[in-house]
Motif scaffolding. Structure first.
Motif, PDB file in Angstrom:
ATOM      1  N   ALA A  50      -1.305  -6.900 -14.564  1.00 32.39           N
ATOM      2  CA  ALA A  50      -1.053  -5.469 -14.359  1.00 32.39           C
ATOM      3  C   ALA A  50       0.444  -5.181 -14.272  1.00 32.39           C
ATOM      4  CB  ALA A  50      -1.755  -4.991 -13.097  1.00 32.39           C
ATOM      5  N   GLU A 110       2.738  -3.109 -17.072  1.00 28.67           N
ATOM      6  CA  GLU A 110       3.526  -1.948 -16.657  1.00 28.67           C
ATOM      7  C   GLU A 110       4.988  -2.120 -17.067  1.00 28.67           C
ATOM      8  OE1 GLU A 110       2.937   0.856 -12.931  1.00 28.67           O
ATOM      9  OE2 GLU A 110       3.875  -1.039 -12.330  1.00 28.67           O
ATOM     10  N   GLY A 168      -7.748  -2.336 -11.495  1.00 28.85           N
ATOM     11  CA  GLY A 168      -8.704  -2.908 -10.561  1.00 28.85           C
ATOM     12  C   GLY A 168      -8.467  -4.379 -10.296  1.00 28.85           C
ATOM     13  N   SER A 188       0.831  -1.199   0.000  1.00 33.37           N
ATOM     14  CA  SER A 188       0.000   0.000   0.000  1.00 33.37           C
ATOM     15  C   SER A 188       0.866   1.250   0.000  1.00 33.37           C
ATOM     16  CB  SER A 188      -0.886  -0.004   1.253  1.00 33.37           C
ATOM     17  OG  SER A 188      -0.083   0.128   2.411  1.00 33.37           O
ATOM     18  N   ASP A 213      -3.072   0.347 -12.770  1.00 30.56           N
ATOM     19  CA  ASP A 213      -4.320   0.380 -12.011  1.00 30.56           C
ATOM     20  C   ASP A 213      -5.467  -0.102 -12.895  1.00 30.56           C
ATOM     21  OD1 ASP A 213      -6.407   0.797 -10.338  1.00 30.56           O
ATOM     22  OD2 ASP A 213      -6.205   2.979 -10.228  1.00 30.56           O
TER      23      ASP A 213
END
Length: 235
Positions: A213, A217, A203, A170, A201
Motif C-alpha cells: 500500500a 501510494e 484493507g 491512526s 486504503d
C-alpha cells in the motif's frame, strides 16, 4: 547536441534535478528545460508530462515533429524505522525502480541480519540526514510510531519538498503529530502534505500488505507530482 545543453544536463544530474530536452526535428535544434525553469506555453504541457512520467517520445505538433526526452534523477525512498514493514519495502522497492535507505537509531532493530544487502543507517535521523540530504526526488516513510524518531525526519522531508511524505499511525495519533509539527514551526500547508494513515486504503492487514500500500501510494505521488512553475532557462 550543443555543449551548453550537455553542461546544463550534467549540472541538473549533479544537483538531482529533472530536465527535459525538446528537439525540433524540422529545424534540427534542441531546447533544454530544467524543472523549475521557464518554458513557453506551447511546450509546457509536453515538458510537464515528461517531467512526471520520465518517458521519451515523438510528438507531432502544428509546428512540426518534436522529440521529447526526459532526464530524471533516480527516485529514492528513505524509511525511518527498521521494522517488519521496512523489511518488506526493502525487497519490493528496487523492483519498482527505487533506491531505498533504512534509518533507525535502535541497534536492536537496525541489524545486518534483518536487512542484509540494504543501505542501513543505525543513527538518529537528524544526524543521518545531514550527510544524506533529502530532495524533491525522495519519498520519506516514517514507520517507527515513535515521535522522538519520526518527527525530526518528517519536518526535514517537508522542508526539503520531498515528493512523498507518509507516516504510520491512526488519525488520533496523526492529530497529535500535527500539533507537534506546528509547534516546531511548520505551516498547515506543509503538514497537510503528510499521508496519514500511510499507504493506499486497500484493507492491508499485515506488514507485507502495508508495504504494498505504501509503495503504490509512493508511485502514484511520483507520477502525479507537481513540477511547480517553470521559471527561467535556455539552451
Amino acid at each position: 547536441m550543443k555543449r551548453s545543453i550537455l553542461e546544463t544536463l550534467n549540472l541538473a544530474r549533479t544537483n538531482r534535478r529533472a530536465a527535459v530536452t525538446v528537439s525540433h526535428l524540422a529545424q534540427a535544434s534542441t531546447e533544454v528545460f530544467v524543472e523549475g525553469d521557464d518554458c513557453p506555453e506551447p511546450l509546457r504541457p509536453l515538458v510537464v508530462r515528461a517531467l512526471q512520467s520520465g518517458r521519451a517520445g515523438l510528438v507531432e505538433t502544428e509546428a512540426g515533429p518534436l522529440f521529447v526526452n526526459a532526464y530524471l534523477p533516480p527516485p529514492r525512498i528513505v524509511v525511518i524505522g527498521a521494522v517488519h514493514i521496512s523489511q518488506a519495502l526493502a525487497l519490493m522497492s528496487p523492483v519498482a525502480g527505487f533506491d531505498i535507505t533504512i534509518i533507525d537509531p535502535r541497534t536492536a532493530f537496525a541489524t545486518g541480519e534483518r536487512f542484509s544487502g540494504v543501505d542501513l543507517i543505525a543513527e538518529w535521523p537528524e544526524d543521518a540526514l545531514k550527510l544524506r540530504p533529502l530532495d524533491r526526488f525522495t519519498a520519506l516513510a516514517a514507520v517507527t510510531h515513535d515521535p522522538k524518531i519520526d518527527d525530526d525526519a518528517l519536518k526535514a522531508a517537508l522542508v526539503a519538498g520531498c515528493f512523498y511524505v507518509g507516516a504510520l499511525g491512526s488519525r488520533k495519533t496523526h492529530a497529535k503529530r500535527l500539533d507537534r509539527l506546528r509547534q516546531a514551526g511548520l505551516s498547515d500547508a506543509q503538514t497537510g502534505r503528510i499521508q496519514a494513515p500511510i499507504g493506499l486504503d486497500i484493507g492491508a492487514s499485515n506488514p507485507a500488505e502495508i508495504a504494498v500500500a505504501i509503495l503504490a501510494e509512493i508511485v502514484g505521488e511520483l507520477r502525479r507530482r507537481d513540477v511547480g512553475p517553470l521559471e527561467g532557462s535556455a539552451p
